[in-house]
Write a protein that holds these residues in place. Structure first.
Motif, PDB file in Angstrom:
ATOM      1  N   VAL A 272      47.092  33.687  21.376  1.00 24.27           N
ATOM      2  CA  VAL A 272      47.552  34.546  22.478  1.00 24.27           C
ATOM      3  C   VAL A 272      46.395  35.471  22.829  1.00 24.27           C
ATOM      4  O   VAL A 272      45.896  36.200  21.979  1.00 24.27           O
ATOM      5  CB  VAL A 272      48.798  35.359  22.070  1.00 24.27           C
ATOM      6  CG1 VAL A 272      49.249  36.263  23.221  1.00 24.27           C
ATOM      7  CG2 VAL A 272      49.927  34.427  21.639  1.00 24.27           C
ATOM      8  N   PHE A 273      45.949  35.412  24.066  1.00 26.15           N
ATOM      9  CA  PHE A 273      44.777  36.162  24.478  1.00 26.15           C
ATOM     10  C   PHE A 273      45.030  36.893  25.799  1.00 26.15           C
ATOM     11  O   PHE A 273      45.725  36.385  26.679  1.00 26.15           O
ATOM     12  CB  PHE A 273      43.579  35.220  24.658  1.00 26.15           C
ATOM     13  CG  PHE A 273      43.339  34.293  23.495  1.00 26.15           C
ATOM     14  CD1 PHE A 273      42.709  34.740  22.346  1.00 26.15           C
ATOM     15  CD2 PHE A 273      43.775  32.971  23.552  1.00 26.15           C
ATOM     16  CE1 PHE A 273      42.491  33.886  21.273  1.00 26.15           C
ATOM     17  CE2 PHE A 273      43.557  32.105  22.485  1.00 26.15           C
ATOM     18  CZ  PHE A 273      42.912  32.569  21.336  1.00 26.15           C
ATOM     19  N   ASP A 274      44.423  38.057  25.948  1.00 28.53           N
ATOM     20  CA  ASP A 274      44.520  38.807  27.197  1.00 28.53           C
ATOM     21  C   ASP A 274      43.714  38.123  28.295  1.00 28.53           C
ATOM     22  O   ASP A 274      42.734  37.410  28.028  1.00 28.53           O
ATOM     23  CB  ASP A 274      43.981  40.226  27.013  1.00 28.53           C
ATOM     24  CG  ASP A 274      44.879  41.074  26.134  1.00 28.53           C
ATOM     25  OD1 ASP A 274      46.090  40.824  26.110  1.00 28.53           O
ATOM     26  OD2 ASP A 274      44.362  41.989  25.460  1.00 28.53           O
ATOM     27  N   LEU A 275      44.118  38.377  29.531  1.00 33.72           N
ATOM     28  CA  LEU A 275      43.379  37.927  30.710  1.00 33.72           C
ATOM     29  C   LEU A 275      43.013  39.166  31.515  1.00 33.72           C
ATOM     30  O   LEU A 275      43.874  39.778  32.149  1.00 33.72           O
ATOM     31  CB  LEU A 275      44.233  36.969  31.551  1.00 33.72           C
ATOM     32  CG  LEU A 275      44.710  35.682  30.848  1.00 33.72           C
ATOM     33  CD1 LEU A 275      45.714  34.941  31.735  1.00 33.72           C
ATOM     34  CD2 LEU A 275      43.534  34.781  30.498  1.00 33.72           C
ATOM     35  N   THR A 276      41.756  39.576  31.465  1.00 34.51           N
ATOM     36  CA  THR A 276      41.376  40.849  32.083  1.00 34.51           C
ATOM     37  C   THR A 276      40.281  40.743  33.135  1.00 34.51           C
ATOM     38  O   THR A 276      40.114  41.671  33.936  1.00 34.51           O
ATOM     39  CB  THR A 276      40.899  41.841  31.004  1.00 34.51           C
ATOM     40  OG1 THR A 276      39.786  41.257  30.288  1.00 34.51           O
ATOM     41  CG2 THR A 276      42.016  42.154  30.003  1.00 34.51           C
ATOM     42  N   ASP A 277      39.532  39.632  33.153  1.00 30.13           N
ATOM     43  CA  ASP A 277      38.351  39.575  34.012  1.00 30.13           C
ATOM     44  C   ASP A 277      38.192  38.199  34.648  1.00 30.13           C
ATOM     45  O   ASP A 277      38.571  37.182  34.057  1.00 30.13           O
ATOM     46  CB  ASP A 277      37.096  39.899  33.194  1.00 30.13           C
ATOM     47  CG  ASP A 277      37.226  41.229  32.479  1.00 30.13           C
ATOM     48  OD1 ASP A 277      37.096  42.276  33.142  1.00 30.13           O
ATOM     49  OD2 ASP A 277      37.475  41.220  31.255  1.00 30.13           O
ATOM     50  N   ALA A 278      37.610  38.183  35.834  1.00 32.75           N
ATOM     51  CA  ALA A 278      37.433  36.928  36.566  1.00 32.75           C
ATOM     52  C   ALA A 278      36.084  36.935  37.272  1.00 32.75           C
ATOM     53  O   ALA A 278      35.335  37.919  37.257  1.00 32.75           O
ATOM     54  CB  ALA A 278      38.571  36.744  37.569  1.00 32.75           C
ATOM     55  N   GLY A 279      35.774  35.812  37.894  1.00 32.70           N
ATOM     56  CA  GLY A 279      34.534  35.706  38.628  1.00 32.70           C
ATOM     57  C   GLY A 279      34.388  34.312  39.196  1.00 32.70           C
ATOM     58  O   GLY A 279      35.296  33.489  39.087  1.00 32.70           O
ATOM     59  N   GLY A 280      33.226  34.033  39.771  1.00 33.01           N
ATOM     60  CA  GLY A 280      33.011  32.700  40.287  1.00 33.01           C
ATOM     61  C   GLY A 280      31.849  32.613  41.237  1.00 33.01           C
ATOM     62  O   GLY A 280      31.293  33.622  41.691  1.00 33.01           O
ATOM     63  N   LEU A 281      31.468  31.372  41.532  1.00 34.80           N
ATOM     64  CA  LEU A 281      30.407  31.118  42.482  1.00 34.80           C
ATOM     65  C   LEU A 281      30.860  31.452  43.902  1.00 34.80           C
ATOM     66  O   LEU A 281      30.055  31.890  44.731  1.00 34.80           O
ATOM     67  CB  LEU A 281      30.000  29.644  42.388  1.00 34.80           C
ATOM     68  CG  LEU A 281      28.841  29.186  43.265  1.00 34.80           C
ATOM     69  CD1 LEU A 281      27.550  29.895  42.848  1.00 34.80           C
ATOM     70  CD2 LEU A 281      28.678  27.674  43.184  1.00 34.80           C
ATOM     71  N   LEU A 282      32.162  31.258  44.171  1.00 33.97           N
ATOM     72  CA  LEU A 282      32.723  31.567  45.491  1.00 33.97           C
ATOM     73  C   LEU A 282      33.298  32.983  45.504  1.00 33.97           C
ATOM     74  O   LEU A 282      33.663  33.528  44.453  1.00 33.97           O
ATOM     75  CB  LEU A 282      33.816  30.567  45.835  1.00 33.97           C
ATOM     76  CG  LEU A 282      33.387  29.096  45.940  1.00 33.97           C
ATOM     77  CD1 LEU A 282      34.577  28.227  46.345  1.00 33.97           C
ATOM     78  CD2 LEU A 282      32.230  28.921  46.921  1.00 33.97           C
ATOM     79  N   PRO A 283      33.389  33.585  46.678  1.00 31.10           N
ATOM     80  CA  PRO A 283      33.996  34.922  46.766  1.00 31.10           C
ATOM     81  C   PRO A 283      35.434  34.910  46.266  1.00 31.10           C
ATOM     82  O   PRO A 283      36.103  33.873  46.293  1.00 31.10           O
ATOM     83  CB  PRO A 283      33.945  35.236  48.268  1.00 31.10           C
ATOM     84  CG  PRO A 283      32.896  34.337  48.821  1.00 31.10           C
ATOM     85  CD  PRO A 283      32.942  33.090  47.994  1.00 31.10           C
ATOM     86  N   ALA A 284      35.899  36.056  45.824  1.00 34.47           N
ATOM     87  CA  ALA A 284      37.274  36.176  45.339  1.00 34.47           C
ATOM     88  C   ALA A 284      38.253  35.871  46.469  1.00 34.47           C
ATOM     89  O   ALA A 284      38.083  36.347  47.599  1.00 34.47           O
ATOM     90  CB  ALA A 284      37.530  37.580  44.817  1.00 34.47           C
ATOM     91  N   PRO A 285      39.279  35.055  46.198  1.00 40.14           N
ATOM     92  CA  PRO A 285      40.314  34.823  47.215  1.00 40.14           C
ATOM     93  C   PRO A 285      40.958  36.141  47.640  1.00 40.14           C
ATOM     94  O   PRO A 285      41.085  37.062  46.820  1.00 40.14           O
ATOM     95  CB  PRO A 285      41.324  33.928  46.481  1.00 40.14           C
ATOM     96  CG  PRO A 285      40.542  33.279  45.396  1.00 40.14           C
ATOM     97  CD  PRO A 285      39.535  34.301  44.964  1.00 40.14           C
TER      98      PRO A 285
END
Length: 268
Positions: free
Chosen positions: A152-165
């Protein structure tokens, strides 16, 4: 693949609670009583990312006229072990459940469960197909074992090559370094796999870009475990989903609701 990214650090039902009492009347005598890096994990340079509650009641010589009682319905998230349930933070209202087809399988299903504030009634969303690591699952993940970490893990951060939706709520690192080169274990191209990623907090520092290379538990425990775009094959340790699902998750997962992921084989 040429790029390398960070893997996250391990960490950890909807009931309508109705106390419905309308037209409450007081009777004589006794009082009232209340009861009650790699998006595939590890490395991107190699071949692939390879209860029921008691109704609120009024006691006394006779039940007040007009009083209603509504039982508290509890709907827990199905298919979780007691250990997994205990690891879900009390303040979490979004739980992404990933269940593998088997201990050694790289096919899995993903469902997002949500609940309202002050409720234990968990509601299931749509079920999505996904891929996990080439060699299935492990509760003792190490760098390069081609297995996805269970837990069980937290989800706190995102990113990507494309801009955020539009509507993305998680902190998002739009970065040209989210590049997956080469081919996967089954020879499938990896291009676009890191267009969108959500870091799974296994052996990583929360609050940083998914690209952050720091491994608090040591490099031997692996890292860079992400949710990322599916490339039609198994990963090195991550969970991959279709791009439209990744966009939906980015628009839905909300830090204010403390989202977590519960991941492991369905036969666990």
């Amino acid at each position: 693949m040429a790029a390398r990214h960070a893997q996250p650090r391990a960490r950890r039902s909807m009931s309508r609670r109705g106390k419905a009492v309308s037209g409450l009347a007081l009777t004589t005598l006794m009082g009232t009583a209340l009861w009650a890096w790699p998006a595939s994990g590890d490395d991107h340079d190699a071949q692939q990312e390879a209860k029921n509650g008691t109704p609120a009641s009024v006691s006394g010589p006779e039940k007040p006229s007009g009083a209603k009682t509504v039982a508290n319905a509890t709907r827990p998230i199905p298919g979780l072990s007691d250990a997994e349930r205990k690891q879900i933070p009390a303040n979490s209202r979004q739980v992404l459940v990933v269940r593998g087809a088997g201990k050694d399988s790289f096919d899995s299903k993903v469902v997002l469960y949500t609940r309202a504030k002050d409720s234990d009634d968990w509601r299931a969303g749509e079920q999505w197909s996904a891929h996990n690591a080439a060699h299935g699952w492990t509760d003792d993940h190490h760098y390069g074992d081609l297995q996805s970490p269970e837990g069980v893990f937290d989800l706190t951060d995102a990113g990507g090559l494309l801009p955020a939706p539009k509507g993305t709520k998680l902190p998002y690192d739009h970065n040209d370094s989210f590049v997956a080169n080469g081919t996967g274990v089954e020879g499938e191209p990896l291009a676009g796999a890191f267009d969108y990623v959500i870091a799974i907090n296994y052996n990583r520092v929360p609050g940083t870009s998914p690209l952050d290379p720091e491994r608090p538990d040591g490099d031997e425990k692996g890292g860079g475990v992400w949710l990322h775009v599916d490339h039609d094959g198994p990963t090195q340790g991550c969970v991959s989903l279709k791009p439209e699902v990744m966009r939906e998750l980015l628009r839905t997962l909300d830090p204010a609701q403390h989202p977590v992921i519960v991941m492991g084989p369905g036969d666990s």
